[in-house]
Design an enzyme around this catalytic site. Structure first.
Site, short mmCIF file in Angstrom:
data_model
loop_
_atom_site.label_atom_id
_atom_site.label_comp_id
_atom_site.label_asym_id
_atom_site.label_seq_id
_atom_site.Cartn_x
_atom_site.Cartn_y
_atom_site.Cartn_z
N HIS A 204 0.83 -1.21 0.00
CA HIS A 204 0.00 0.00 0.00
C HIS A 204 0.87 1.26 0.00
CE1 HIS A 204 -3.23 -2.78 0.96
NE2 HIS A 204 -4.11 -1.80 0.89
N HIS A 246 1.60 -3.67 9.28
CA HIS A 246 3.01 -3.59 8.97
C HIS A 246 3.76 -2.92 10.12
CE1 HIS A 246 2.72 -4.74 4.69
NE2 HIS A 246 1.58 -4.07 4.69
#
Length: 283
Positions: A204, A246
């Site tokens: 992303h 993440h």
């Protein structure tokens, strides 16, 4: 019968052990030398055995032990230094990794519904979907199909190629690094693939950085819209950490990788004429 004075003299002399006596005389053997042959015959041993016994004397054993110890000592301190004195780079990397894991866990405030900021988790997931690859690919393909101008088709075509390139490069890096996602992550992402179980880098973040640069460079936007594009890219990266998807370093490296990917797209820029020529060669 031997004289007691002889025994006392032998004890005072501190010489070698007594091997035997003949006619009242005591004969001694040095620990470092082989005994005389007539004594070996008297003891029922041959000269070869005596040499072997002499070579195994305490003095020689002490010498060999010290030499072995010195040889071993030369190897052991080196191994101890490798274990106890690691390199500066190793210490720095270990410290950065520990800080990264600690900071990522502290910032994962939307990882679950019962987290401290679990109430804004739906909003973060909406931002997450806005940076997903599938909506971007579908939207770009639709704009390419509906575009009437050659300039618009050229821009949408290269954006579509850039998105495909991003998926390939991120998948390769994830497959090579194989870093697991944070332990506090709740795996409920939209449309995941096999490589999505790995964390480094954030796809992303790479997509947000690349698409943000692409839009700012090739679309004419007013100043407020340009600010919104930058704000959107930053929120996409932030949502990855807040949702626990993440670690911080995954997002930071993803931004840098996406920034560099745009430069690669500019180098490989395709015009409609070049694409038609390429398709004609393949056909």
């Amino acid at each position: 019968m031997p004289s007691p004075k002889a025994n006392k003299g032998a004890g005072r002399s501190g010489g070698s052990p007594v091997l035997g006596s003949s006619n009242g005389r005591y004969e001694f053997m040095s620990l470092n030398r082989a005994p005389p042959p007539h004594l070996l015959q008297r003891q029922g041993s041959d000269p070869t055995t005596a040499r072997l016994r002499a070579s195994e004397s305490p003095t020689r054993r002490r010498g060999s032990g010290s030499s072995t110890g010195s040889t071993g000592g030369q190897g052991m301190p080196e191994e101890d230094c490798m274990r106890l004195n690691p390199s500066f780079i190793g210490i720095a990397l270990s410290s950065l990794l520990a800080i990264d894991l600690w900071l990522s866990k502290r910032l994962g405030v939307c990882a679950c519904e019962d987290s401290s900021w679990g109430s804004i988790r739906p909003l973060m997931k909406l931002i997450e979907i806005s940076g997903h690859g599938i909506p971007w690919l579908v939207g770009t393909a639709y704009c390419l199909y509906k575009s009437d101008s050659a300039a618009g088709q050229e821009v949408m075509l290269n954006l579509f190629v850039a998105l495909l390139l991003d998926l390939v490069l991120v998948g390769i890096v994830k497959a090579v690094v194989r870093r697991r996602r944070p332990a506090h992550n709740r795996m409920d992402m939209f449309a995941t693939f096999s490589v999505d179980r790995y964390s480094f880098p954030s796809g992303h973040a790479t997509r947000a950085a690349m698409c943000g640069r692409f839009v700012l460079a090739h679309l004419v936007l007013a100043a407020p819209l340009r600010v919104l594009v930058l704000l959107w890219a930053g929120l996409v990266g932030l949502s990855r950490v807040l949702l626990g998807r993440h670690n911080v370093t995954d997002v930071v490296f993803g931004f840098w990788m996406g920034y560099c990917q745009y430069n690669l797209v500019e180098m490989l820029w395709l015009s409609p004429q070049a694409l038609q020529g390429l398709l004609g060669q393949l056909a």
